[in-house]
Design a protein around this motif. Structure first.
Motif, PDB file in Angstrom:
ATOM      1  N   LEU A 242      -3.650   9.965  -0.411  1.00  0.00           N
ATOM      2  CA  LEU A 242      -4.889   9.873  -1.317  1.00  0.00           C
ATOM      3  C   LEU A 242      -4.868   9.781  -2.839  1.00  0.00           C
ATOM      4  O   LEU A 242      -5.317   8.819  -3.588  1.00  0.00           O
ATOM      5  CB  LEU A 242      -6.032  10.897  -0.905  1.00  0.00           C
ATOM      6  N   LYS A 243      -3.863  10.691  -3.265  1.00  0.00           N
ATOM      7  CA  LYS A 243      -3.754  10.623  -4.807  1.00  0.00           C
ATOM      8  C   LYS A 243      -2.975   9.278  -5.261  1.00  0.00           C
ATOM      9  O   LYS A 243      -3.384   8.655  -6.163  1.00  0.00           O
ATOM     10  CB  LYS A 243      -2.421  11.855  -5.253  1.00  0.00           C
ATOM     11  N   LYS A 244      -2.009   9.094  -4.131  1.00  0.00           N
ATOM     12  CA  LYS A 244      -1.521   7.717  -4.598  1.00  0.00           C
ATOM     13  C   LYS A 244      -2.478   6.630  -4.589  1.00  0.00           C
ATOM     14  O   LYS A 244      -2.267   5.544  -5.377  1.00  0.00           O
ATOM     15  CB  LYS A 244      -0.133   7.465  -3.424  1.00  0.00           C
ATOM     16  N   ILE A 245      -3.410   6.489  -3.510  1.00  0.00           N
ATOM     17  CA  ILE A 245      -4.173   5.646  -3.427  1.00  0.00           C
ATOM     18  C   ILE A 245      -5.073   5.379  -4.533  1.00  0.00           C
ATOM     19  O   ILE A 245      -5.414   4.420  -5.254  1.00  0.00           O
ATOM     20  CB  ILE A 245      -5.163   5.590  -2.168  1.00  0.00           C
ATOM     21  N   ASP A 246      -5.297   6.595  -5.265  1.00  0.00           N
ATOM     22  CA  ASP A 246      -6.080   6.848  -6.381  1.00  0.00           C
ATOM     23  C   ASP A 246      -5.468   6.401  -7.679  1.00  0.00           C
ATOM     24  O   ASP A 246      -6.009   6.510  -8.807  1.00  0.00           O
ATOM     25  CB  ASP A 246      -6.789   7.914  -6.627  1.00  0.00           C
ATOM     26  N   GLY A 247      -4.305   6.073  -7.471  1.00  0.00           N
ATOM     27  CA  GLY A 247      -3.304   5.589  -8.690  1.00  0.00           C
ATOM     28  C   GLY A 247      -2.756   7.014  -9.441  1.00  0.00           C
ATOM     29  O   GLY A 247      -2.378   6.832 -10.392  1.00  0.00           O
ATOM     30  N   LYS A 248      -2.924   8.066  -8.992  1.00  0.00           N
ATOM     31  CA  LYS A 248      -2.570   9.266  -9.851  1.00  0.00           C
ATOM     32  C   LYS A 248      -0.974   9.669  -9.308  1.00  0.00           C
ATOM     33  O   LYS A 248      -0.446   9.218  -8.517  1.00  0.00           O
ATOM     34  CB  LYS A 248      -3.512  10.560  -9.280  1.00  0.00           C
ATOM     35  N   GLU A 249      -0.633  10.359 -10.281  1.00  0.00           N
ATOM     36  CA  GLU A 249       0.991  10.541 -10.310  1.00  0.00           C
ATOM     37  C   GLU A 249       1.192  11.816  -9.594  1.00  0.00           C
ATOM     38  O   GLU A 249       0.188  12.702  -9.249  1.00  0.00           O
ATOM     39  CB  GLU A 249       1.212  11.202 -11.665  1.00  0.00           C
ATOM     40  N   ILE A 250       2.102  11.954  -8.844  1.00  0.00           N
ATOM     41  CA  ILE A 250       2.494  13.042  -8.116  1.00  0.00           C
ATOM     42  C   ILE A 250       3.857  13.777  -8.825  1.00  0.00           C
ATOM     43  O   ILE A 250       4.662  12.921  -9.083  1.00  0.00           O
ATOM     44  CB  ILE A 250       2.643  13.035  -6.528  1.00  0.00           C
ATOM     45  N   ASP A 251       4.243  14.818  -8.592  1.00  0.00           N
ATOM     46  CA  ASP A 251       5.255  15.615  -9.198  1.00  0.00           C
ATOM     47  C   ASP A 251       6.342  15.248  -8.492  1.00  0.00           C
ATOM     48  O   ASP A 251       7.454  14.992  -9.235  1.00  0.00           O
ATOM     49  CB  ASP A 251       4.866  17.244  -9.026  1.00  0.00           C
ATOM     50  N   THR A 252       6.671  15.170  -7.284  1.00  0.00           N
ATOM     51  CA  THR A 252       7.787  14.840  -6.765  1.00  0.00           C
ATOM     52  C   THR A 252       7.892  14.159  -5.323  1.00  0.00           C
ATOM     53  O   THR A 252       6.671  14.224  -4.572  1.00  0.00           O
ATOM     54  CB  THR A 252       8.529  16.321  -6.317  1.00  0.00           C
TER      55      THR A 252
ATOM     56  N   VAL B  65       0.748  -1.187  -0.044  1.00  0.00           N
ATOM     57  CA  VAL B  65      -0.070   0.089   0.044  1.00  0.00           C
ATOM     58  C   VAL B  65       0.966   1.290  -0.079  1.00  0.00           C
ATOM     59  O   VAL B  65       2.021   1.248   0.376  1.00  0.00           O
ATOM     60  CB  VAL B  65      -1.006   0.007   1.090  1.00  0.00           C
ATOM     61  N   PRO B  66       0.384   2.400  -0.389  1.00  0.00           N
ATOM     62  CA  PRO B  66       1.165   3.607  -0.554  1.00  0.00           C
ATOM     63  C   PRO B  66       1.633   3.902   0.903  1.00  0.00           C
ATOM     64  O   PRO B  66       0.618   3.934   2.044  1.00  0.00           O
ATOM     65  CB  PRO B  66       0.150   4.689  -1.190  1.00  0.00           C
ATOM     66  N   ILE B  67       2.650   4.580   1.138  1.00  0.00           N
ATOM     67  CA  ILE B  67       3.008   5.394   2.125  1.00  0.00           C
ATOM     68  C   ILE B  67       3.639   6.568   2.049  1.00  0.00           C
ATOM     69  O   ILE B  67       4.317   6.909   0.943  1.00  0.00           O
ATOM     70  CB  ILE B  67       4.353   4.422   2.863  1.00  0.00           C
TER      71      ILE B  67
END
Lengths: 342, 342
Positions: free
Chosen positions: B317-327, B150-152
């Motif tokens: 939550l972005k990671k959980i939703d599978g979205k990309e983050i900038d950095t 899971v994302p951390i």
DNA sequence: CTGAAAGCGCTTACAG
DNA sequence: CTGAAAGCGCTTACAG
């Protein structure tokens, strides 16, 4: 993550057997037990909490509903609760209501009751085994109807009728102790800066009673002119002090019902070229971190937050286990912290 | 509490239909929908969270692993996390590690890593959708192996290699801003009281760099004799200040890397008949509550705890939703709080 | 000592 | 638009 079924087939036994091993049942041969345990170790298998509790009807989880995590008292209380919970193999699920930051400290409003109720509902849907309500200050908790079905205990507040266990500080006794100390230090004319003049506020009324008892025991007069309210804030303490000096200068000591107001008193005193601790003794209540950073450091009462939290968890677990408790009205005494302001 | 099955029979429809209504599916006639909704209201039915998530594979729960809830920064961070989580319909399950109270602040010890790992395991068994690690200070987080599944995200600390998103304060920039301010107030010879001389401590090394940059920009000398370490405590600040004066008196300003050490500096100054804010300017860092209760009130940097917490939840939550983050390397600037000590 | 089976309370294709 | 059925991952009698 690997599942019971997969694990069982890996071990060449049935899921029932693995389950029995997992739950420490004694009806498994040492031999297969060891084999299974080793494979559990290797695979890093962990039982699915949801599935387990859905079946077993016991979550080993308690719900923490928190008035406001920003209250100075909350971290200590939470820490105490968590300490005991962890030691007993319980988890905590947490919900914060933001009494201060969202509801402007009106615990008696309908909106707030609704928020509490929604929170309880949520906890029940998670099937917590019990709920601990962590209050930001001693307000009257009226939200919980009997129907919840799980035990509830209230930390740091009270409840008229005492239907639920409440664990709180002994305001009466603590104020009594402080006043005794002040008198013993030679003060006969003691001014009081309370928080809010309200029967709903137990901190206020109980501390006033404790003060009066100590005064009477030493045959000292309680002068109503020497009583002001500062609304629990630094600013309010400043203004209350200002009013105090307008009414009278016939006192040698100011006992504030919290440290923040005591800081306001320091502000006023300094501004008017009087020295706290020398020209006027000042006492506080709470033993917040800042009380030791005032000049001079403040004499105050320490609130046993960790202990209140721990006790709350203790009582809750007892209730969950169906055990009896002695009383619903549990009070923990505070400790006098002597510093330089008296 | 009433169950789906009971509810369905009470309504005279199948459980599938009720479930569809509960989940807002559009394939139900308005008529039966209304009837069912009314009965749900009447009965106070709430779906069993365990059963639901066991089936649906999404718990809408995130795990909060907390270094120490007693750290001054923790409540603000937690509040920020919880705020955003709640707004997005997520719950939090909390676990506290007691880095200070149990492990004596040794985040690099094996025992501590084990505690973290156990905690993560627990969270995984609960099937949280993600985990937020809330650090007590900027230590290097090395615990998390990739396998967790899971994302951390890490709040208030960093990680060499930046494999996981970390949200923290911008120590370099903040220290730069403070130093600029000090210089602008006329100080040319500035002493530093840092925490611990260690590369492992990002607070320390980054703030030192920010300081040096600001000094160099104003063509001011960085005097290594004017640098002491106080171990982040009041007592340590006192002693560091004492050493400072032994080495040199050629400075007009003391910049402490936290408020507690600044208080220690006040202590030393008062004890030696020097006036903080007059004879020597003093600056702190953190904007703890106590910093405003010092005499004179301390100029310091405010740490945007709530914002760091909120941002951490946002990223998770972005990671959980599978979205990309900038950095993975997110830094939030601090704010200068001007008071009377400079 | 071991395993087949029922069931905890839901959701989700799927058939009608 | 509605419902019968399978299945999520476990535990718990029960039979052998």
């Amino acid at each position: 993550m690997i599942t019971l079924k997969e694990l069982a087939s890996k071990c060449g036994v049935s899921i029932a057997t693995v389950s029995n091993i997992l739950n420490g049942k004694s009806n498994v041969s040492k031999q297969t037990k060891e084999r299974v345990l080793k494979i559990i170790e290797e695979t890093g298998y962990r039982p699915n909490f949801m599935a387990r509790t859905l079946r077993a009807h016991k979550t080993n989880t308690v719900g923490l509903i928190i008035d406001d995590i920003g209250a100075f008292s909350s971290p200590g209380l939470i820490e105490g609760v968590l300490n005991h919970l962890e030691a007993q193999g319980y988890k905590a699920i947490i919900e914060t209501l933001r009494l201060y930051s969202k509801w402007n400290n009106s615990p008696d409003s309908t909106e707030y009751s609704n928020a509490v109720r929604a929170s309880v509902d949520e906890m029940l849907s998670i099937k917590v085994d019990g709920i601990i309500f962590i209050a930001a200050h001693a307000h009257d908790i009226e939200y919980f109807n009997e129907y919840t079905g799980v035990p509830i205990v209230i930390a740091y507040a009270y409840q008229t009728g005492n239907k639920l266990p409440t664990i709180k500080i002994d305001d009466f006794e603590s104020s009594y102790i402080m006043t005794k100390h002040l008198i013993q230090k030679g003060h006969k004319k003691i001014a009081i800066i309370g928080g809010v003049n309200s029967d709903k506020d137990k901190h206020e009324s109980d501390r006033l009673e404790g003060f009066e008892k100590a005064m009477k025991e030493s045959s000292l007069e309680v002068n109503k002119n020497l009583l002001e309210n500062g609304g629990w804030s630094r600013e309010g303490g400043y203004k209350a002090c200002e009013r105090l000096f307008k009414n009278s200068t016939d006192f040698t000591c100011i006992f504030c019902f919290n440290d923040l107001m005591a800081a306001g008193v320091y502000d006023y005193l300094y501004e008017n070229n009087k020295r706290p601790g020398k020209d006027y003794a000042v006492a506080g209540f709470d033993n917040r971190e800042m009380s030791d950073f005032l000049t001079p450091p403040l004499t105050t009462m320490e609130i046993p937050l960790e202990e209140i939290g721990r006790k709350s968890a203790e009582v809750l677990l007892k209730k969950i286990d169906g055990k009896e408790i002695d009383t619903n009205d549990i009070k923990i005494p505070c400790r006098l912290i002597e510093r330089k302001s008296v």
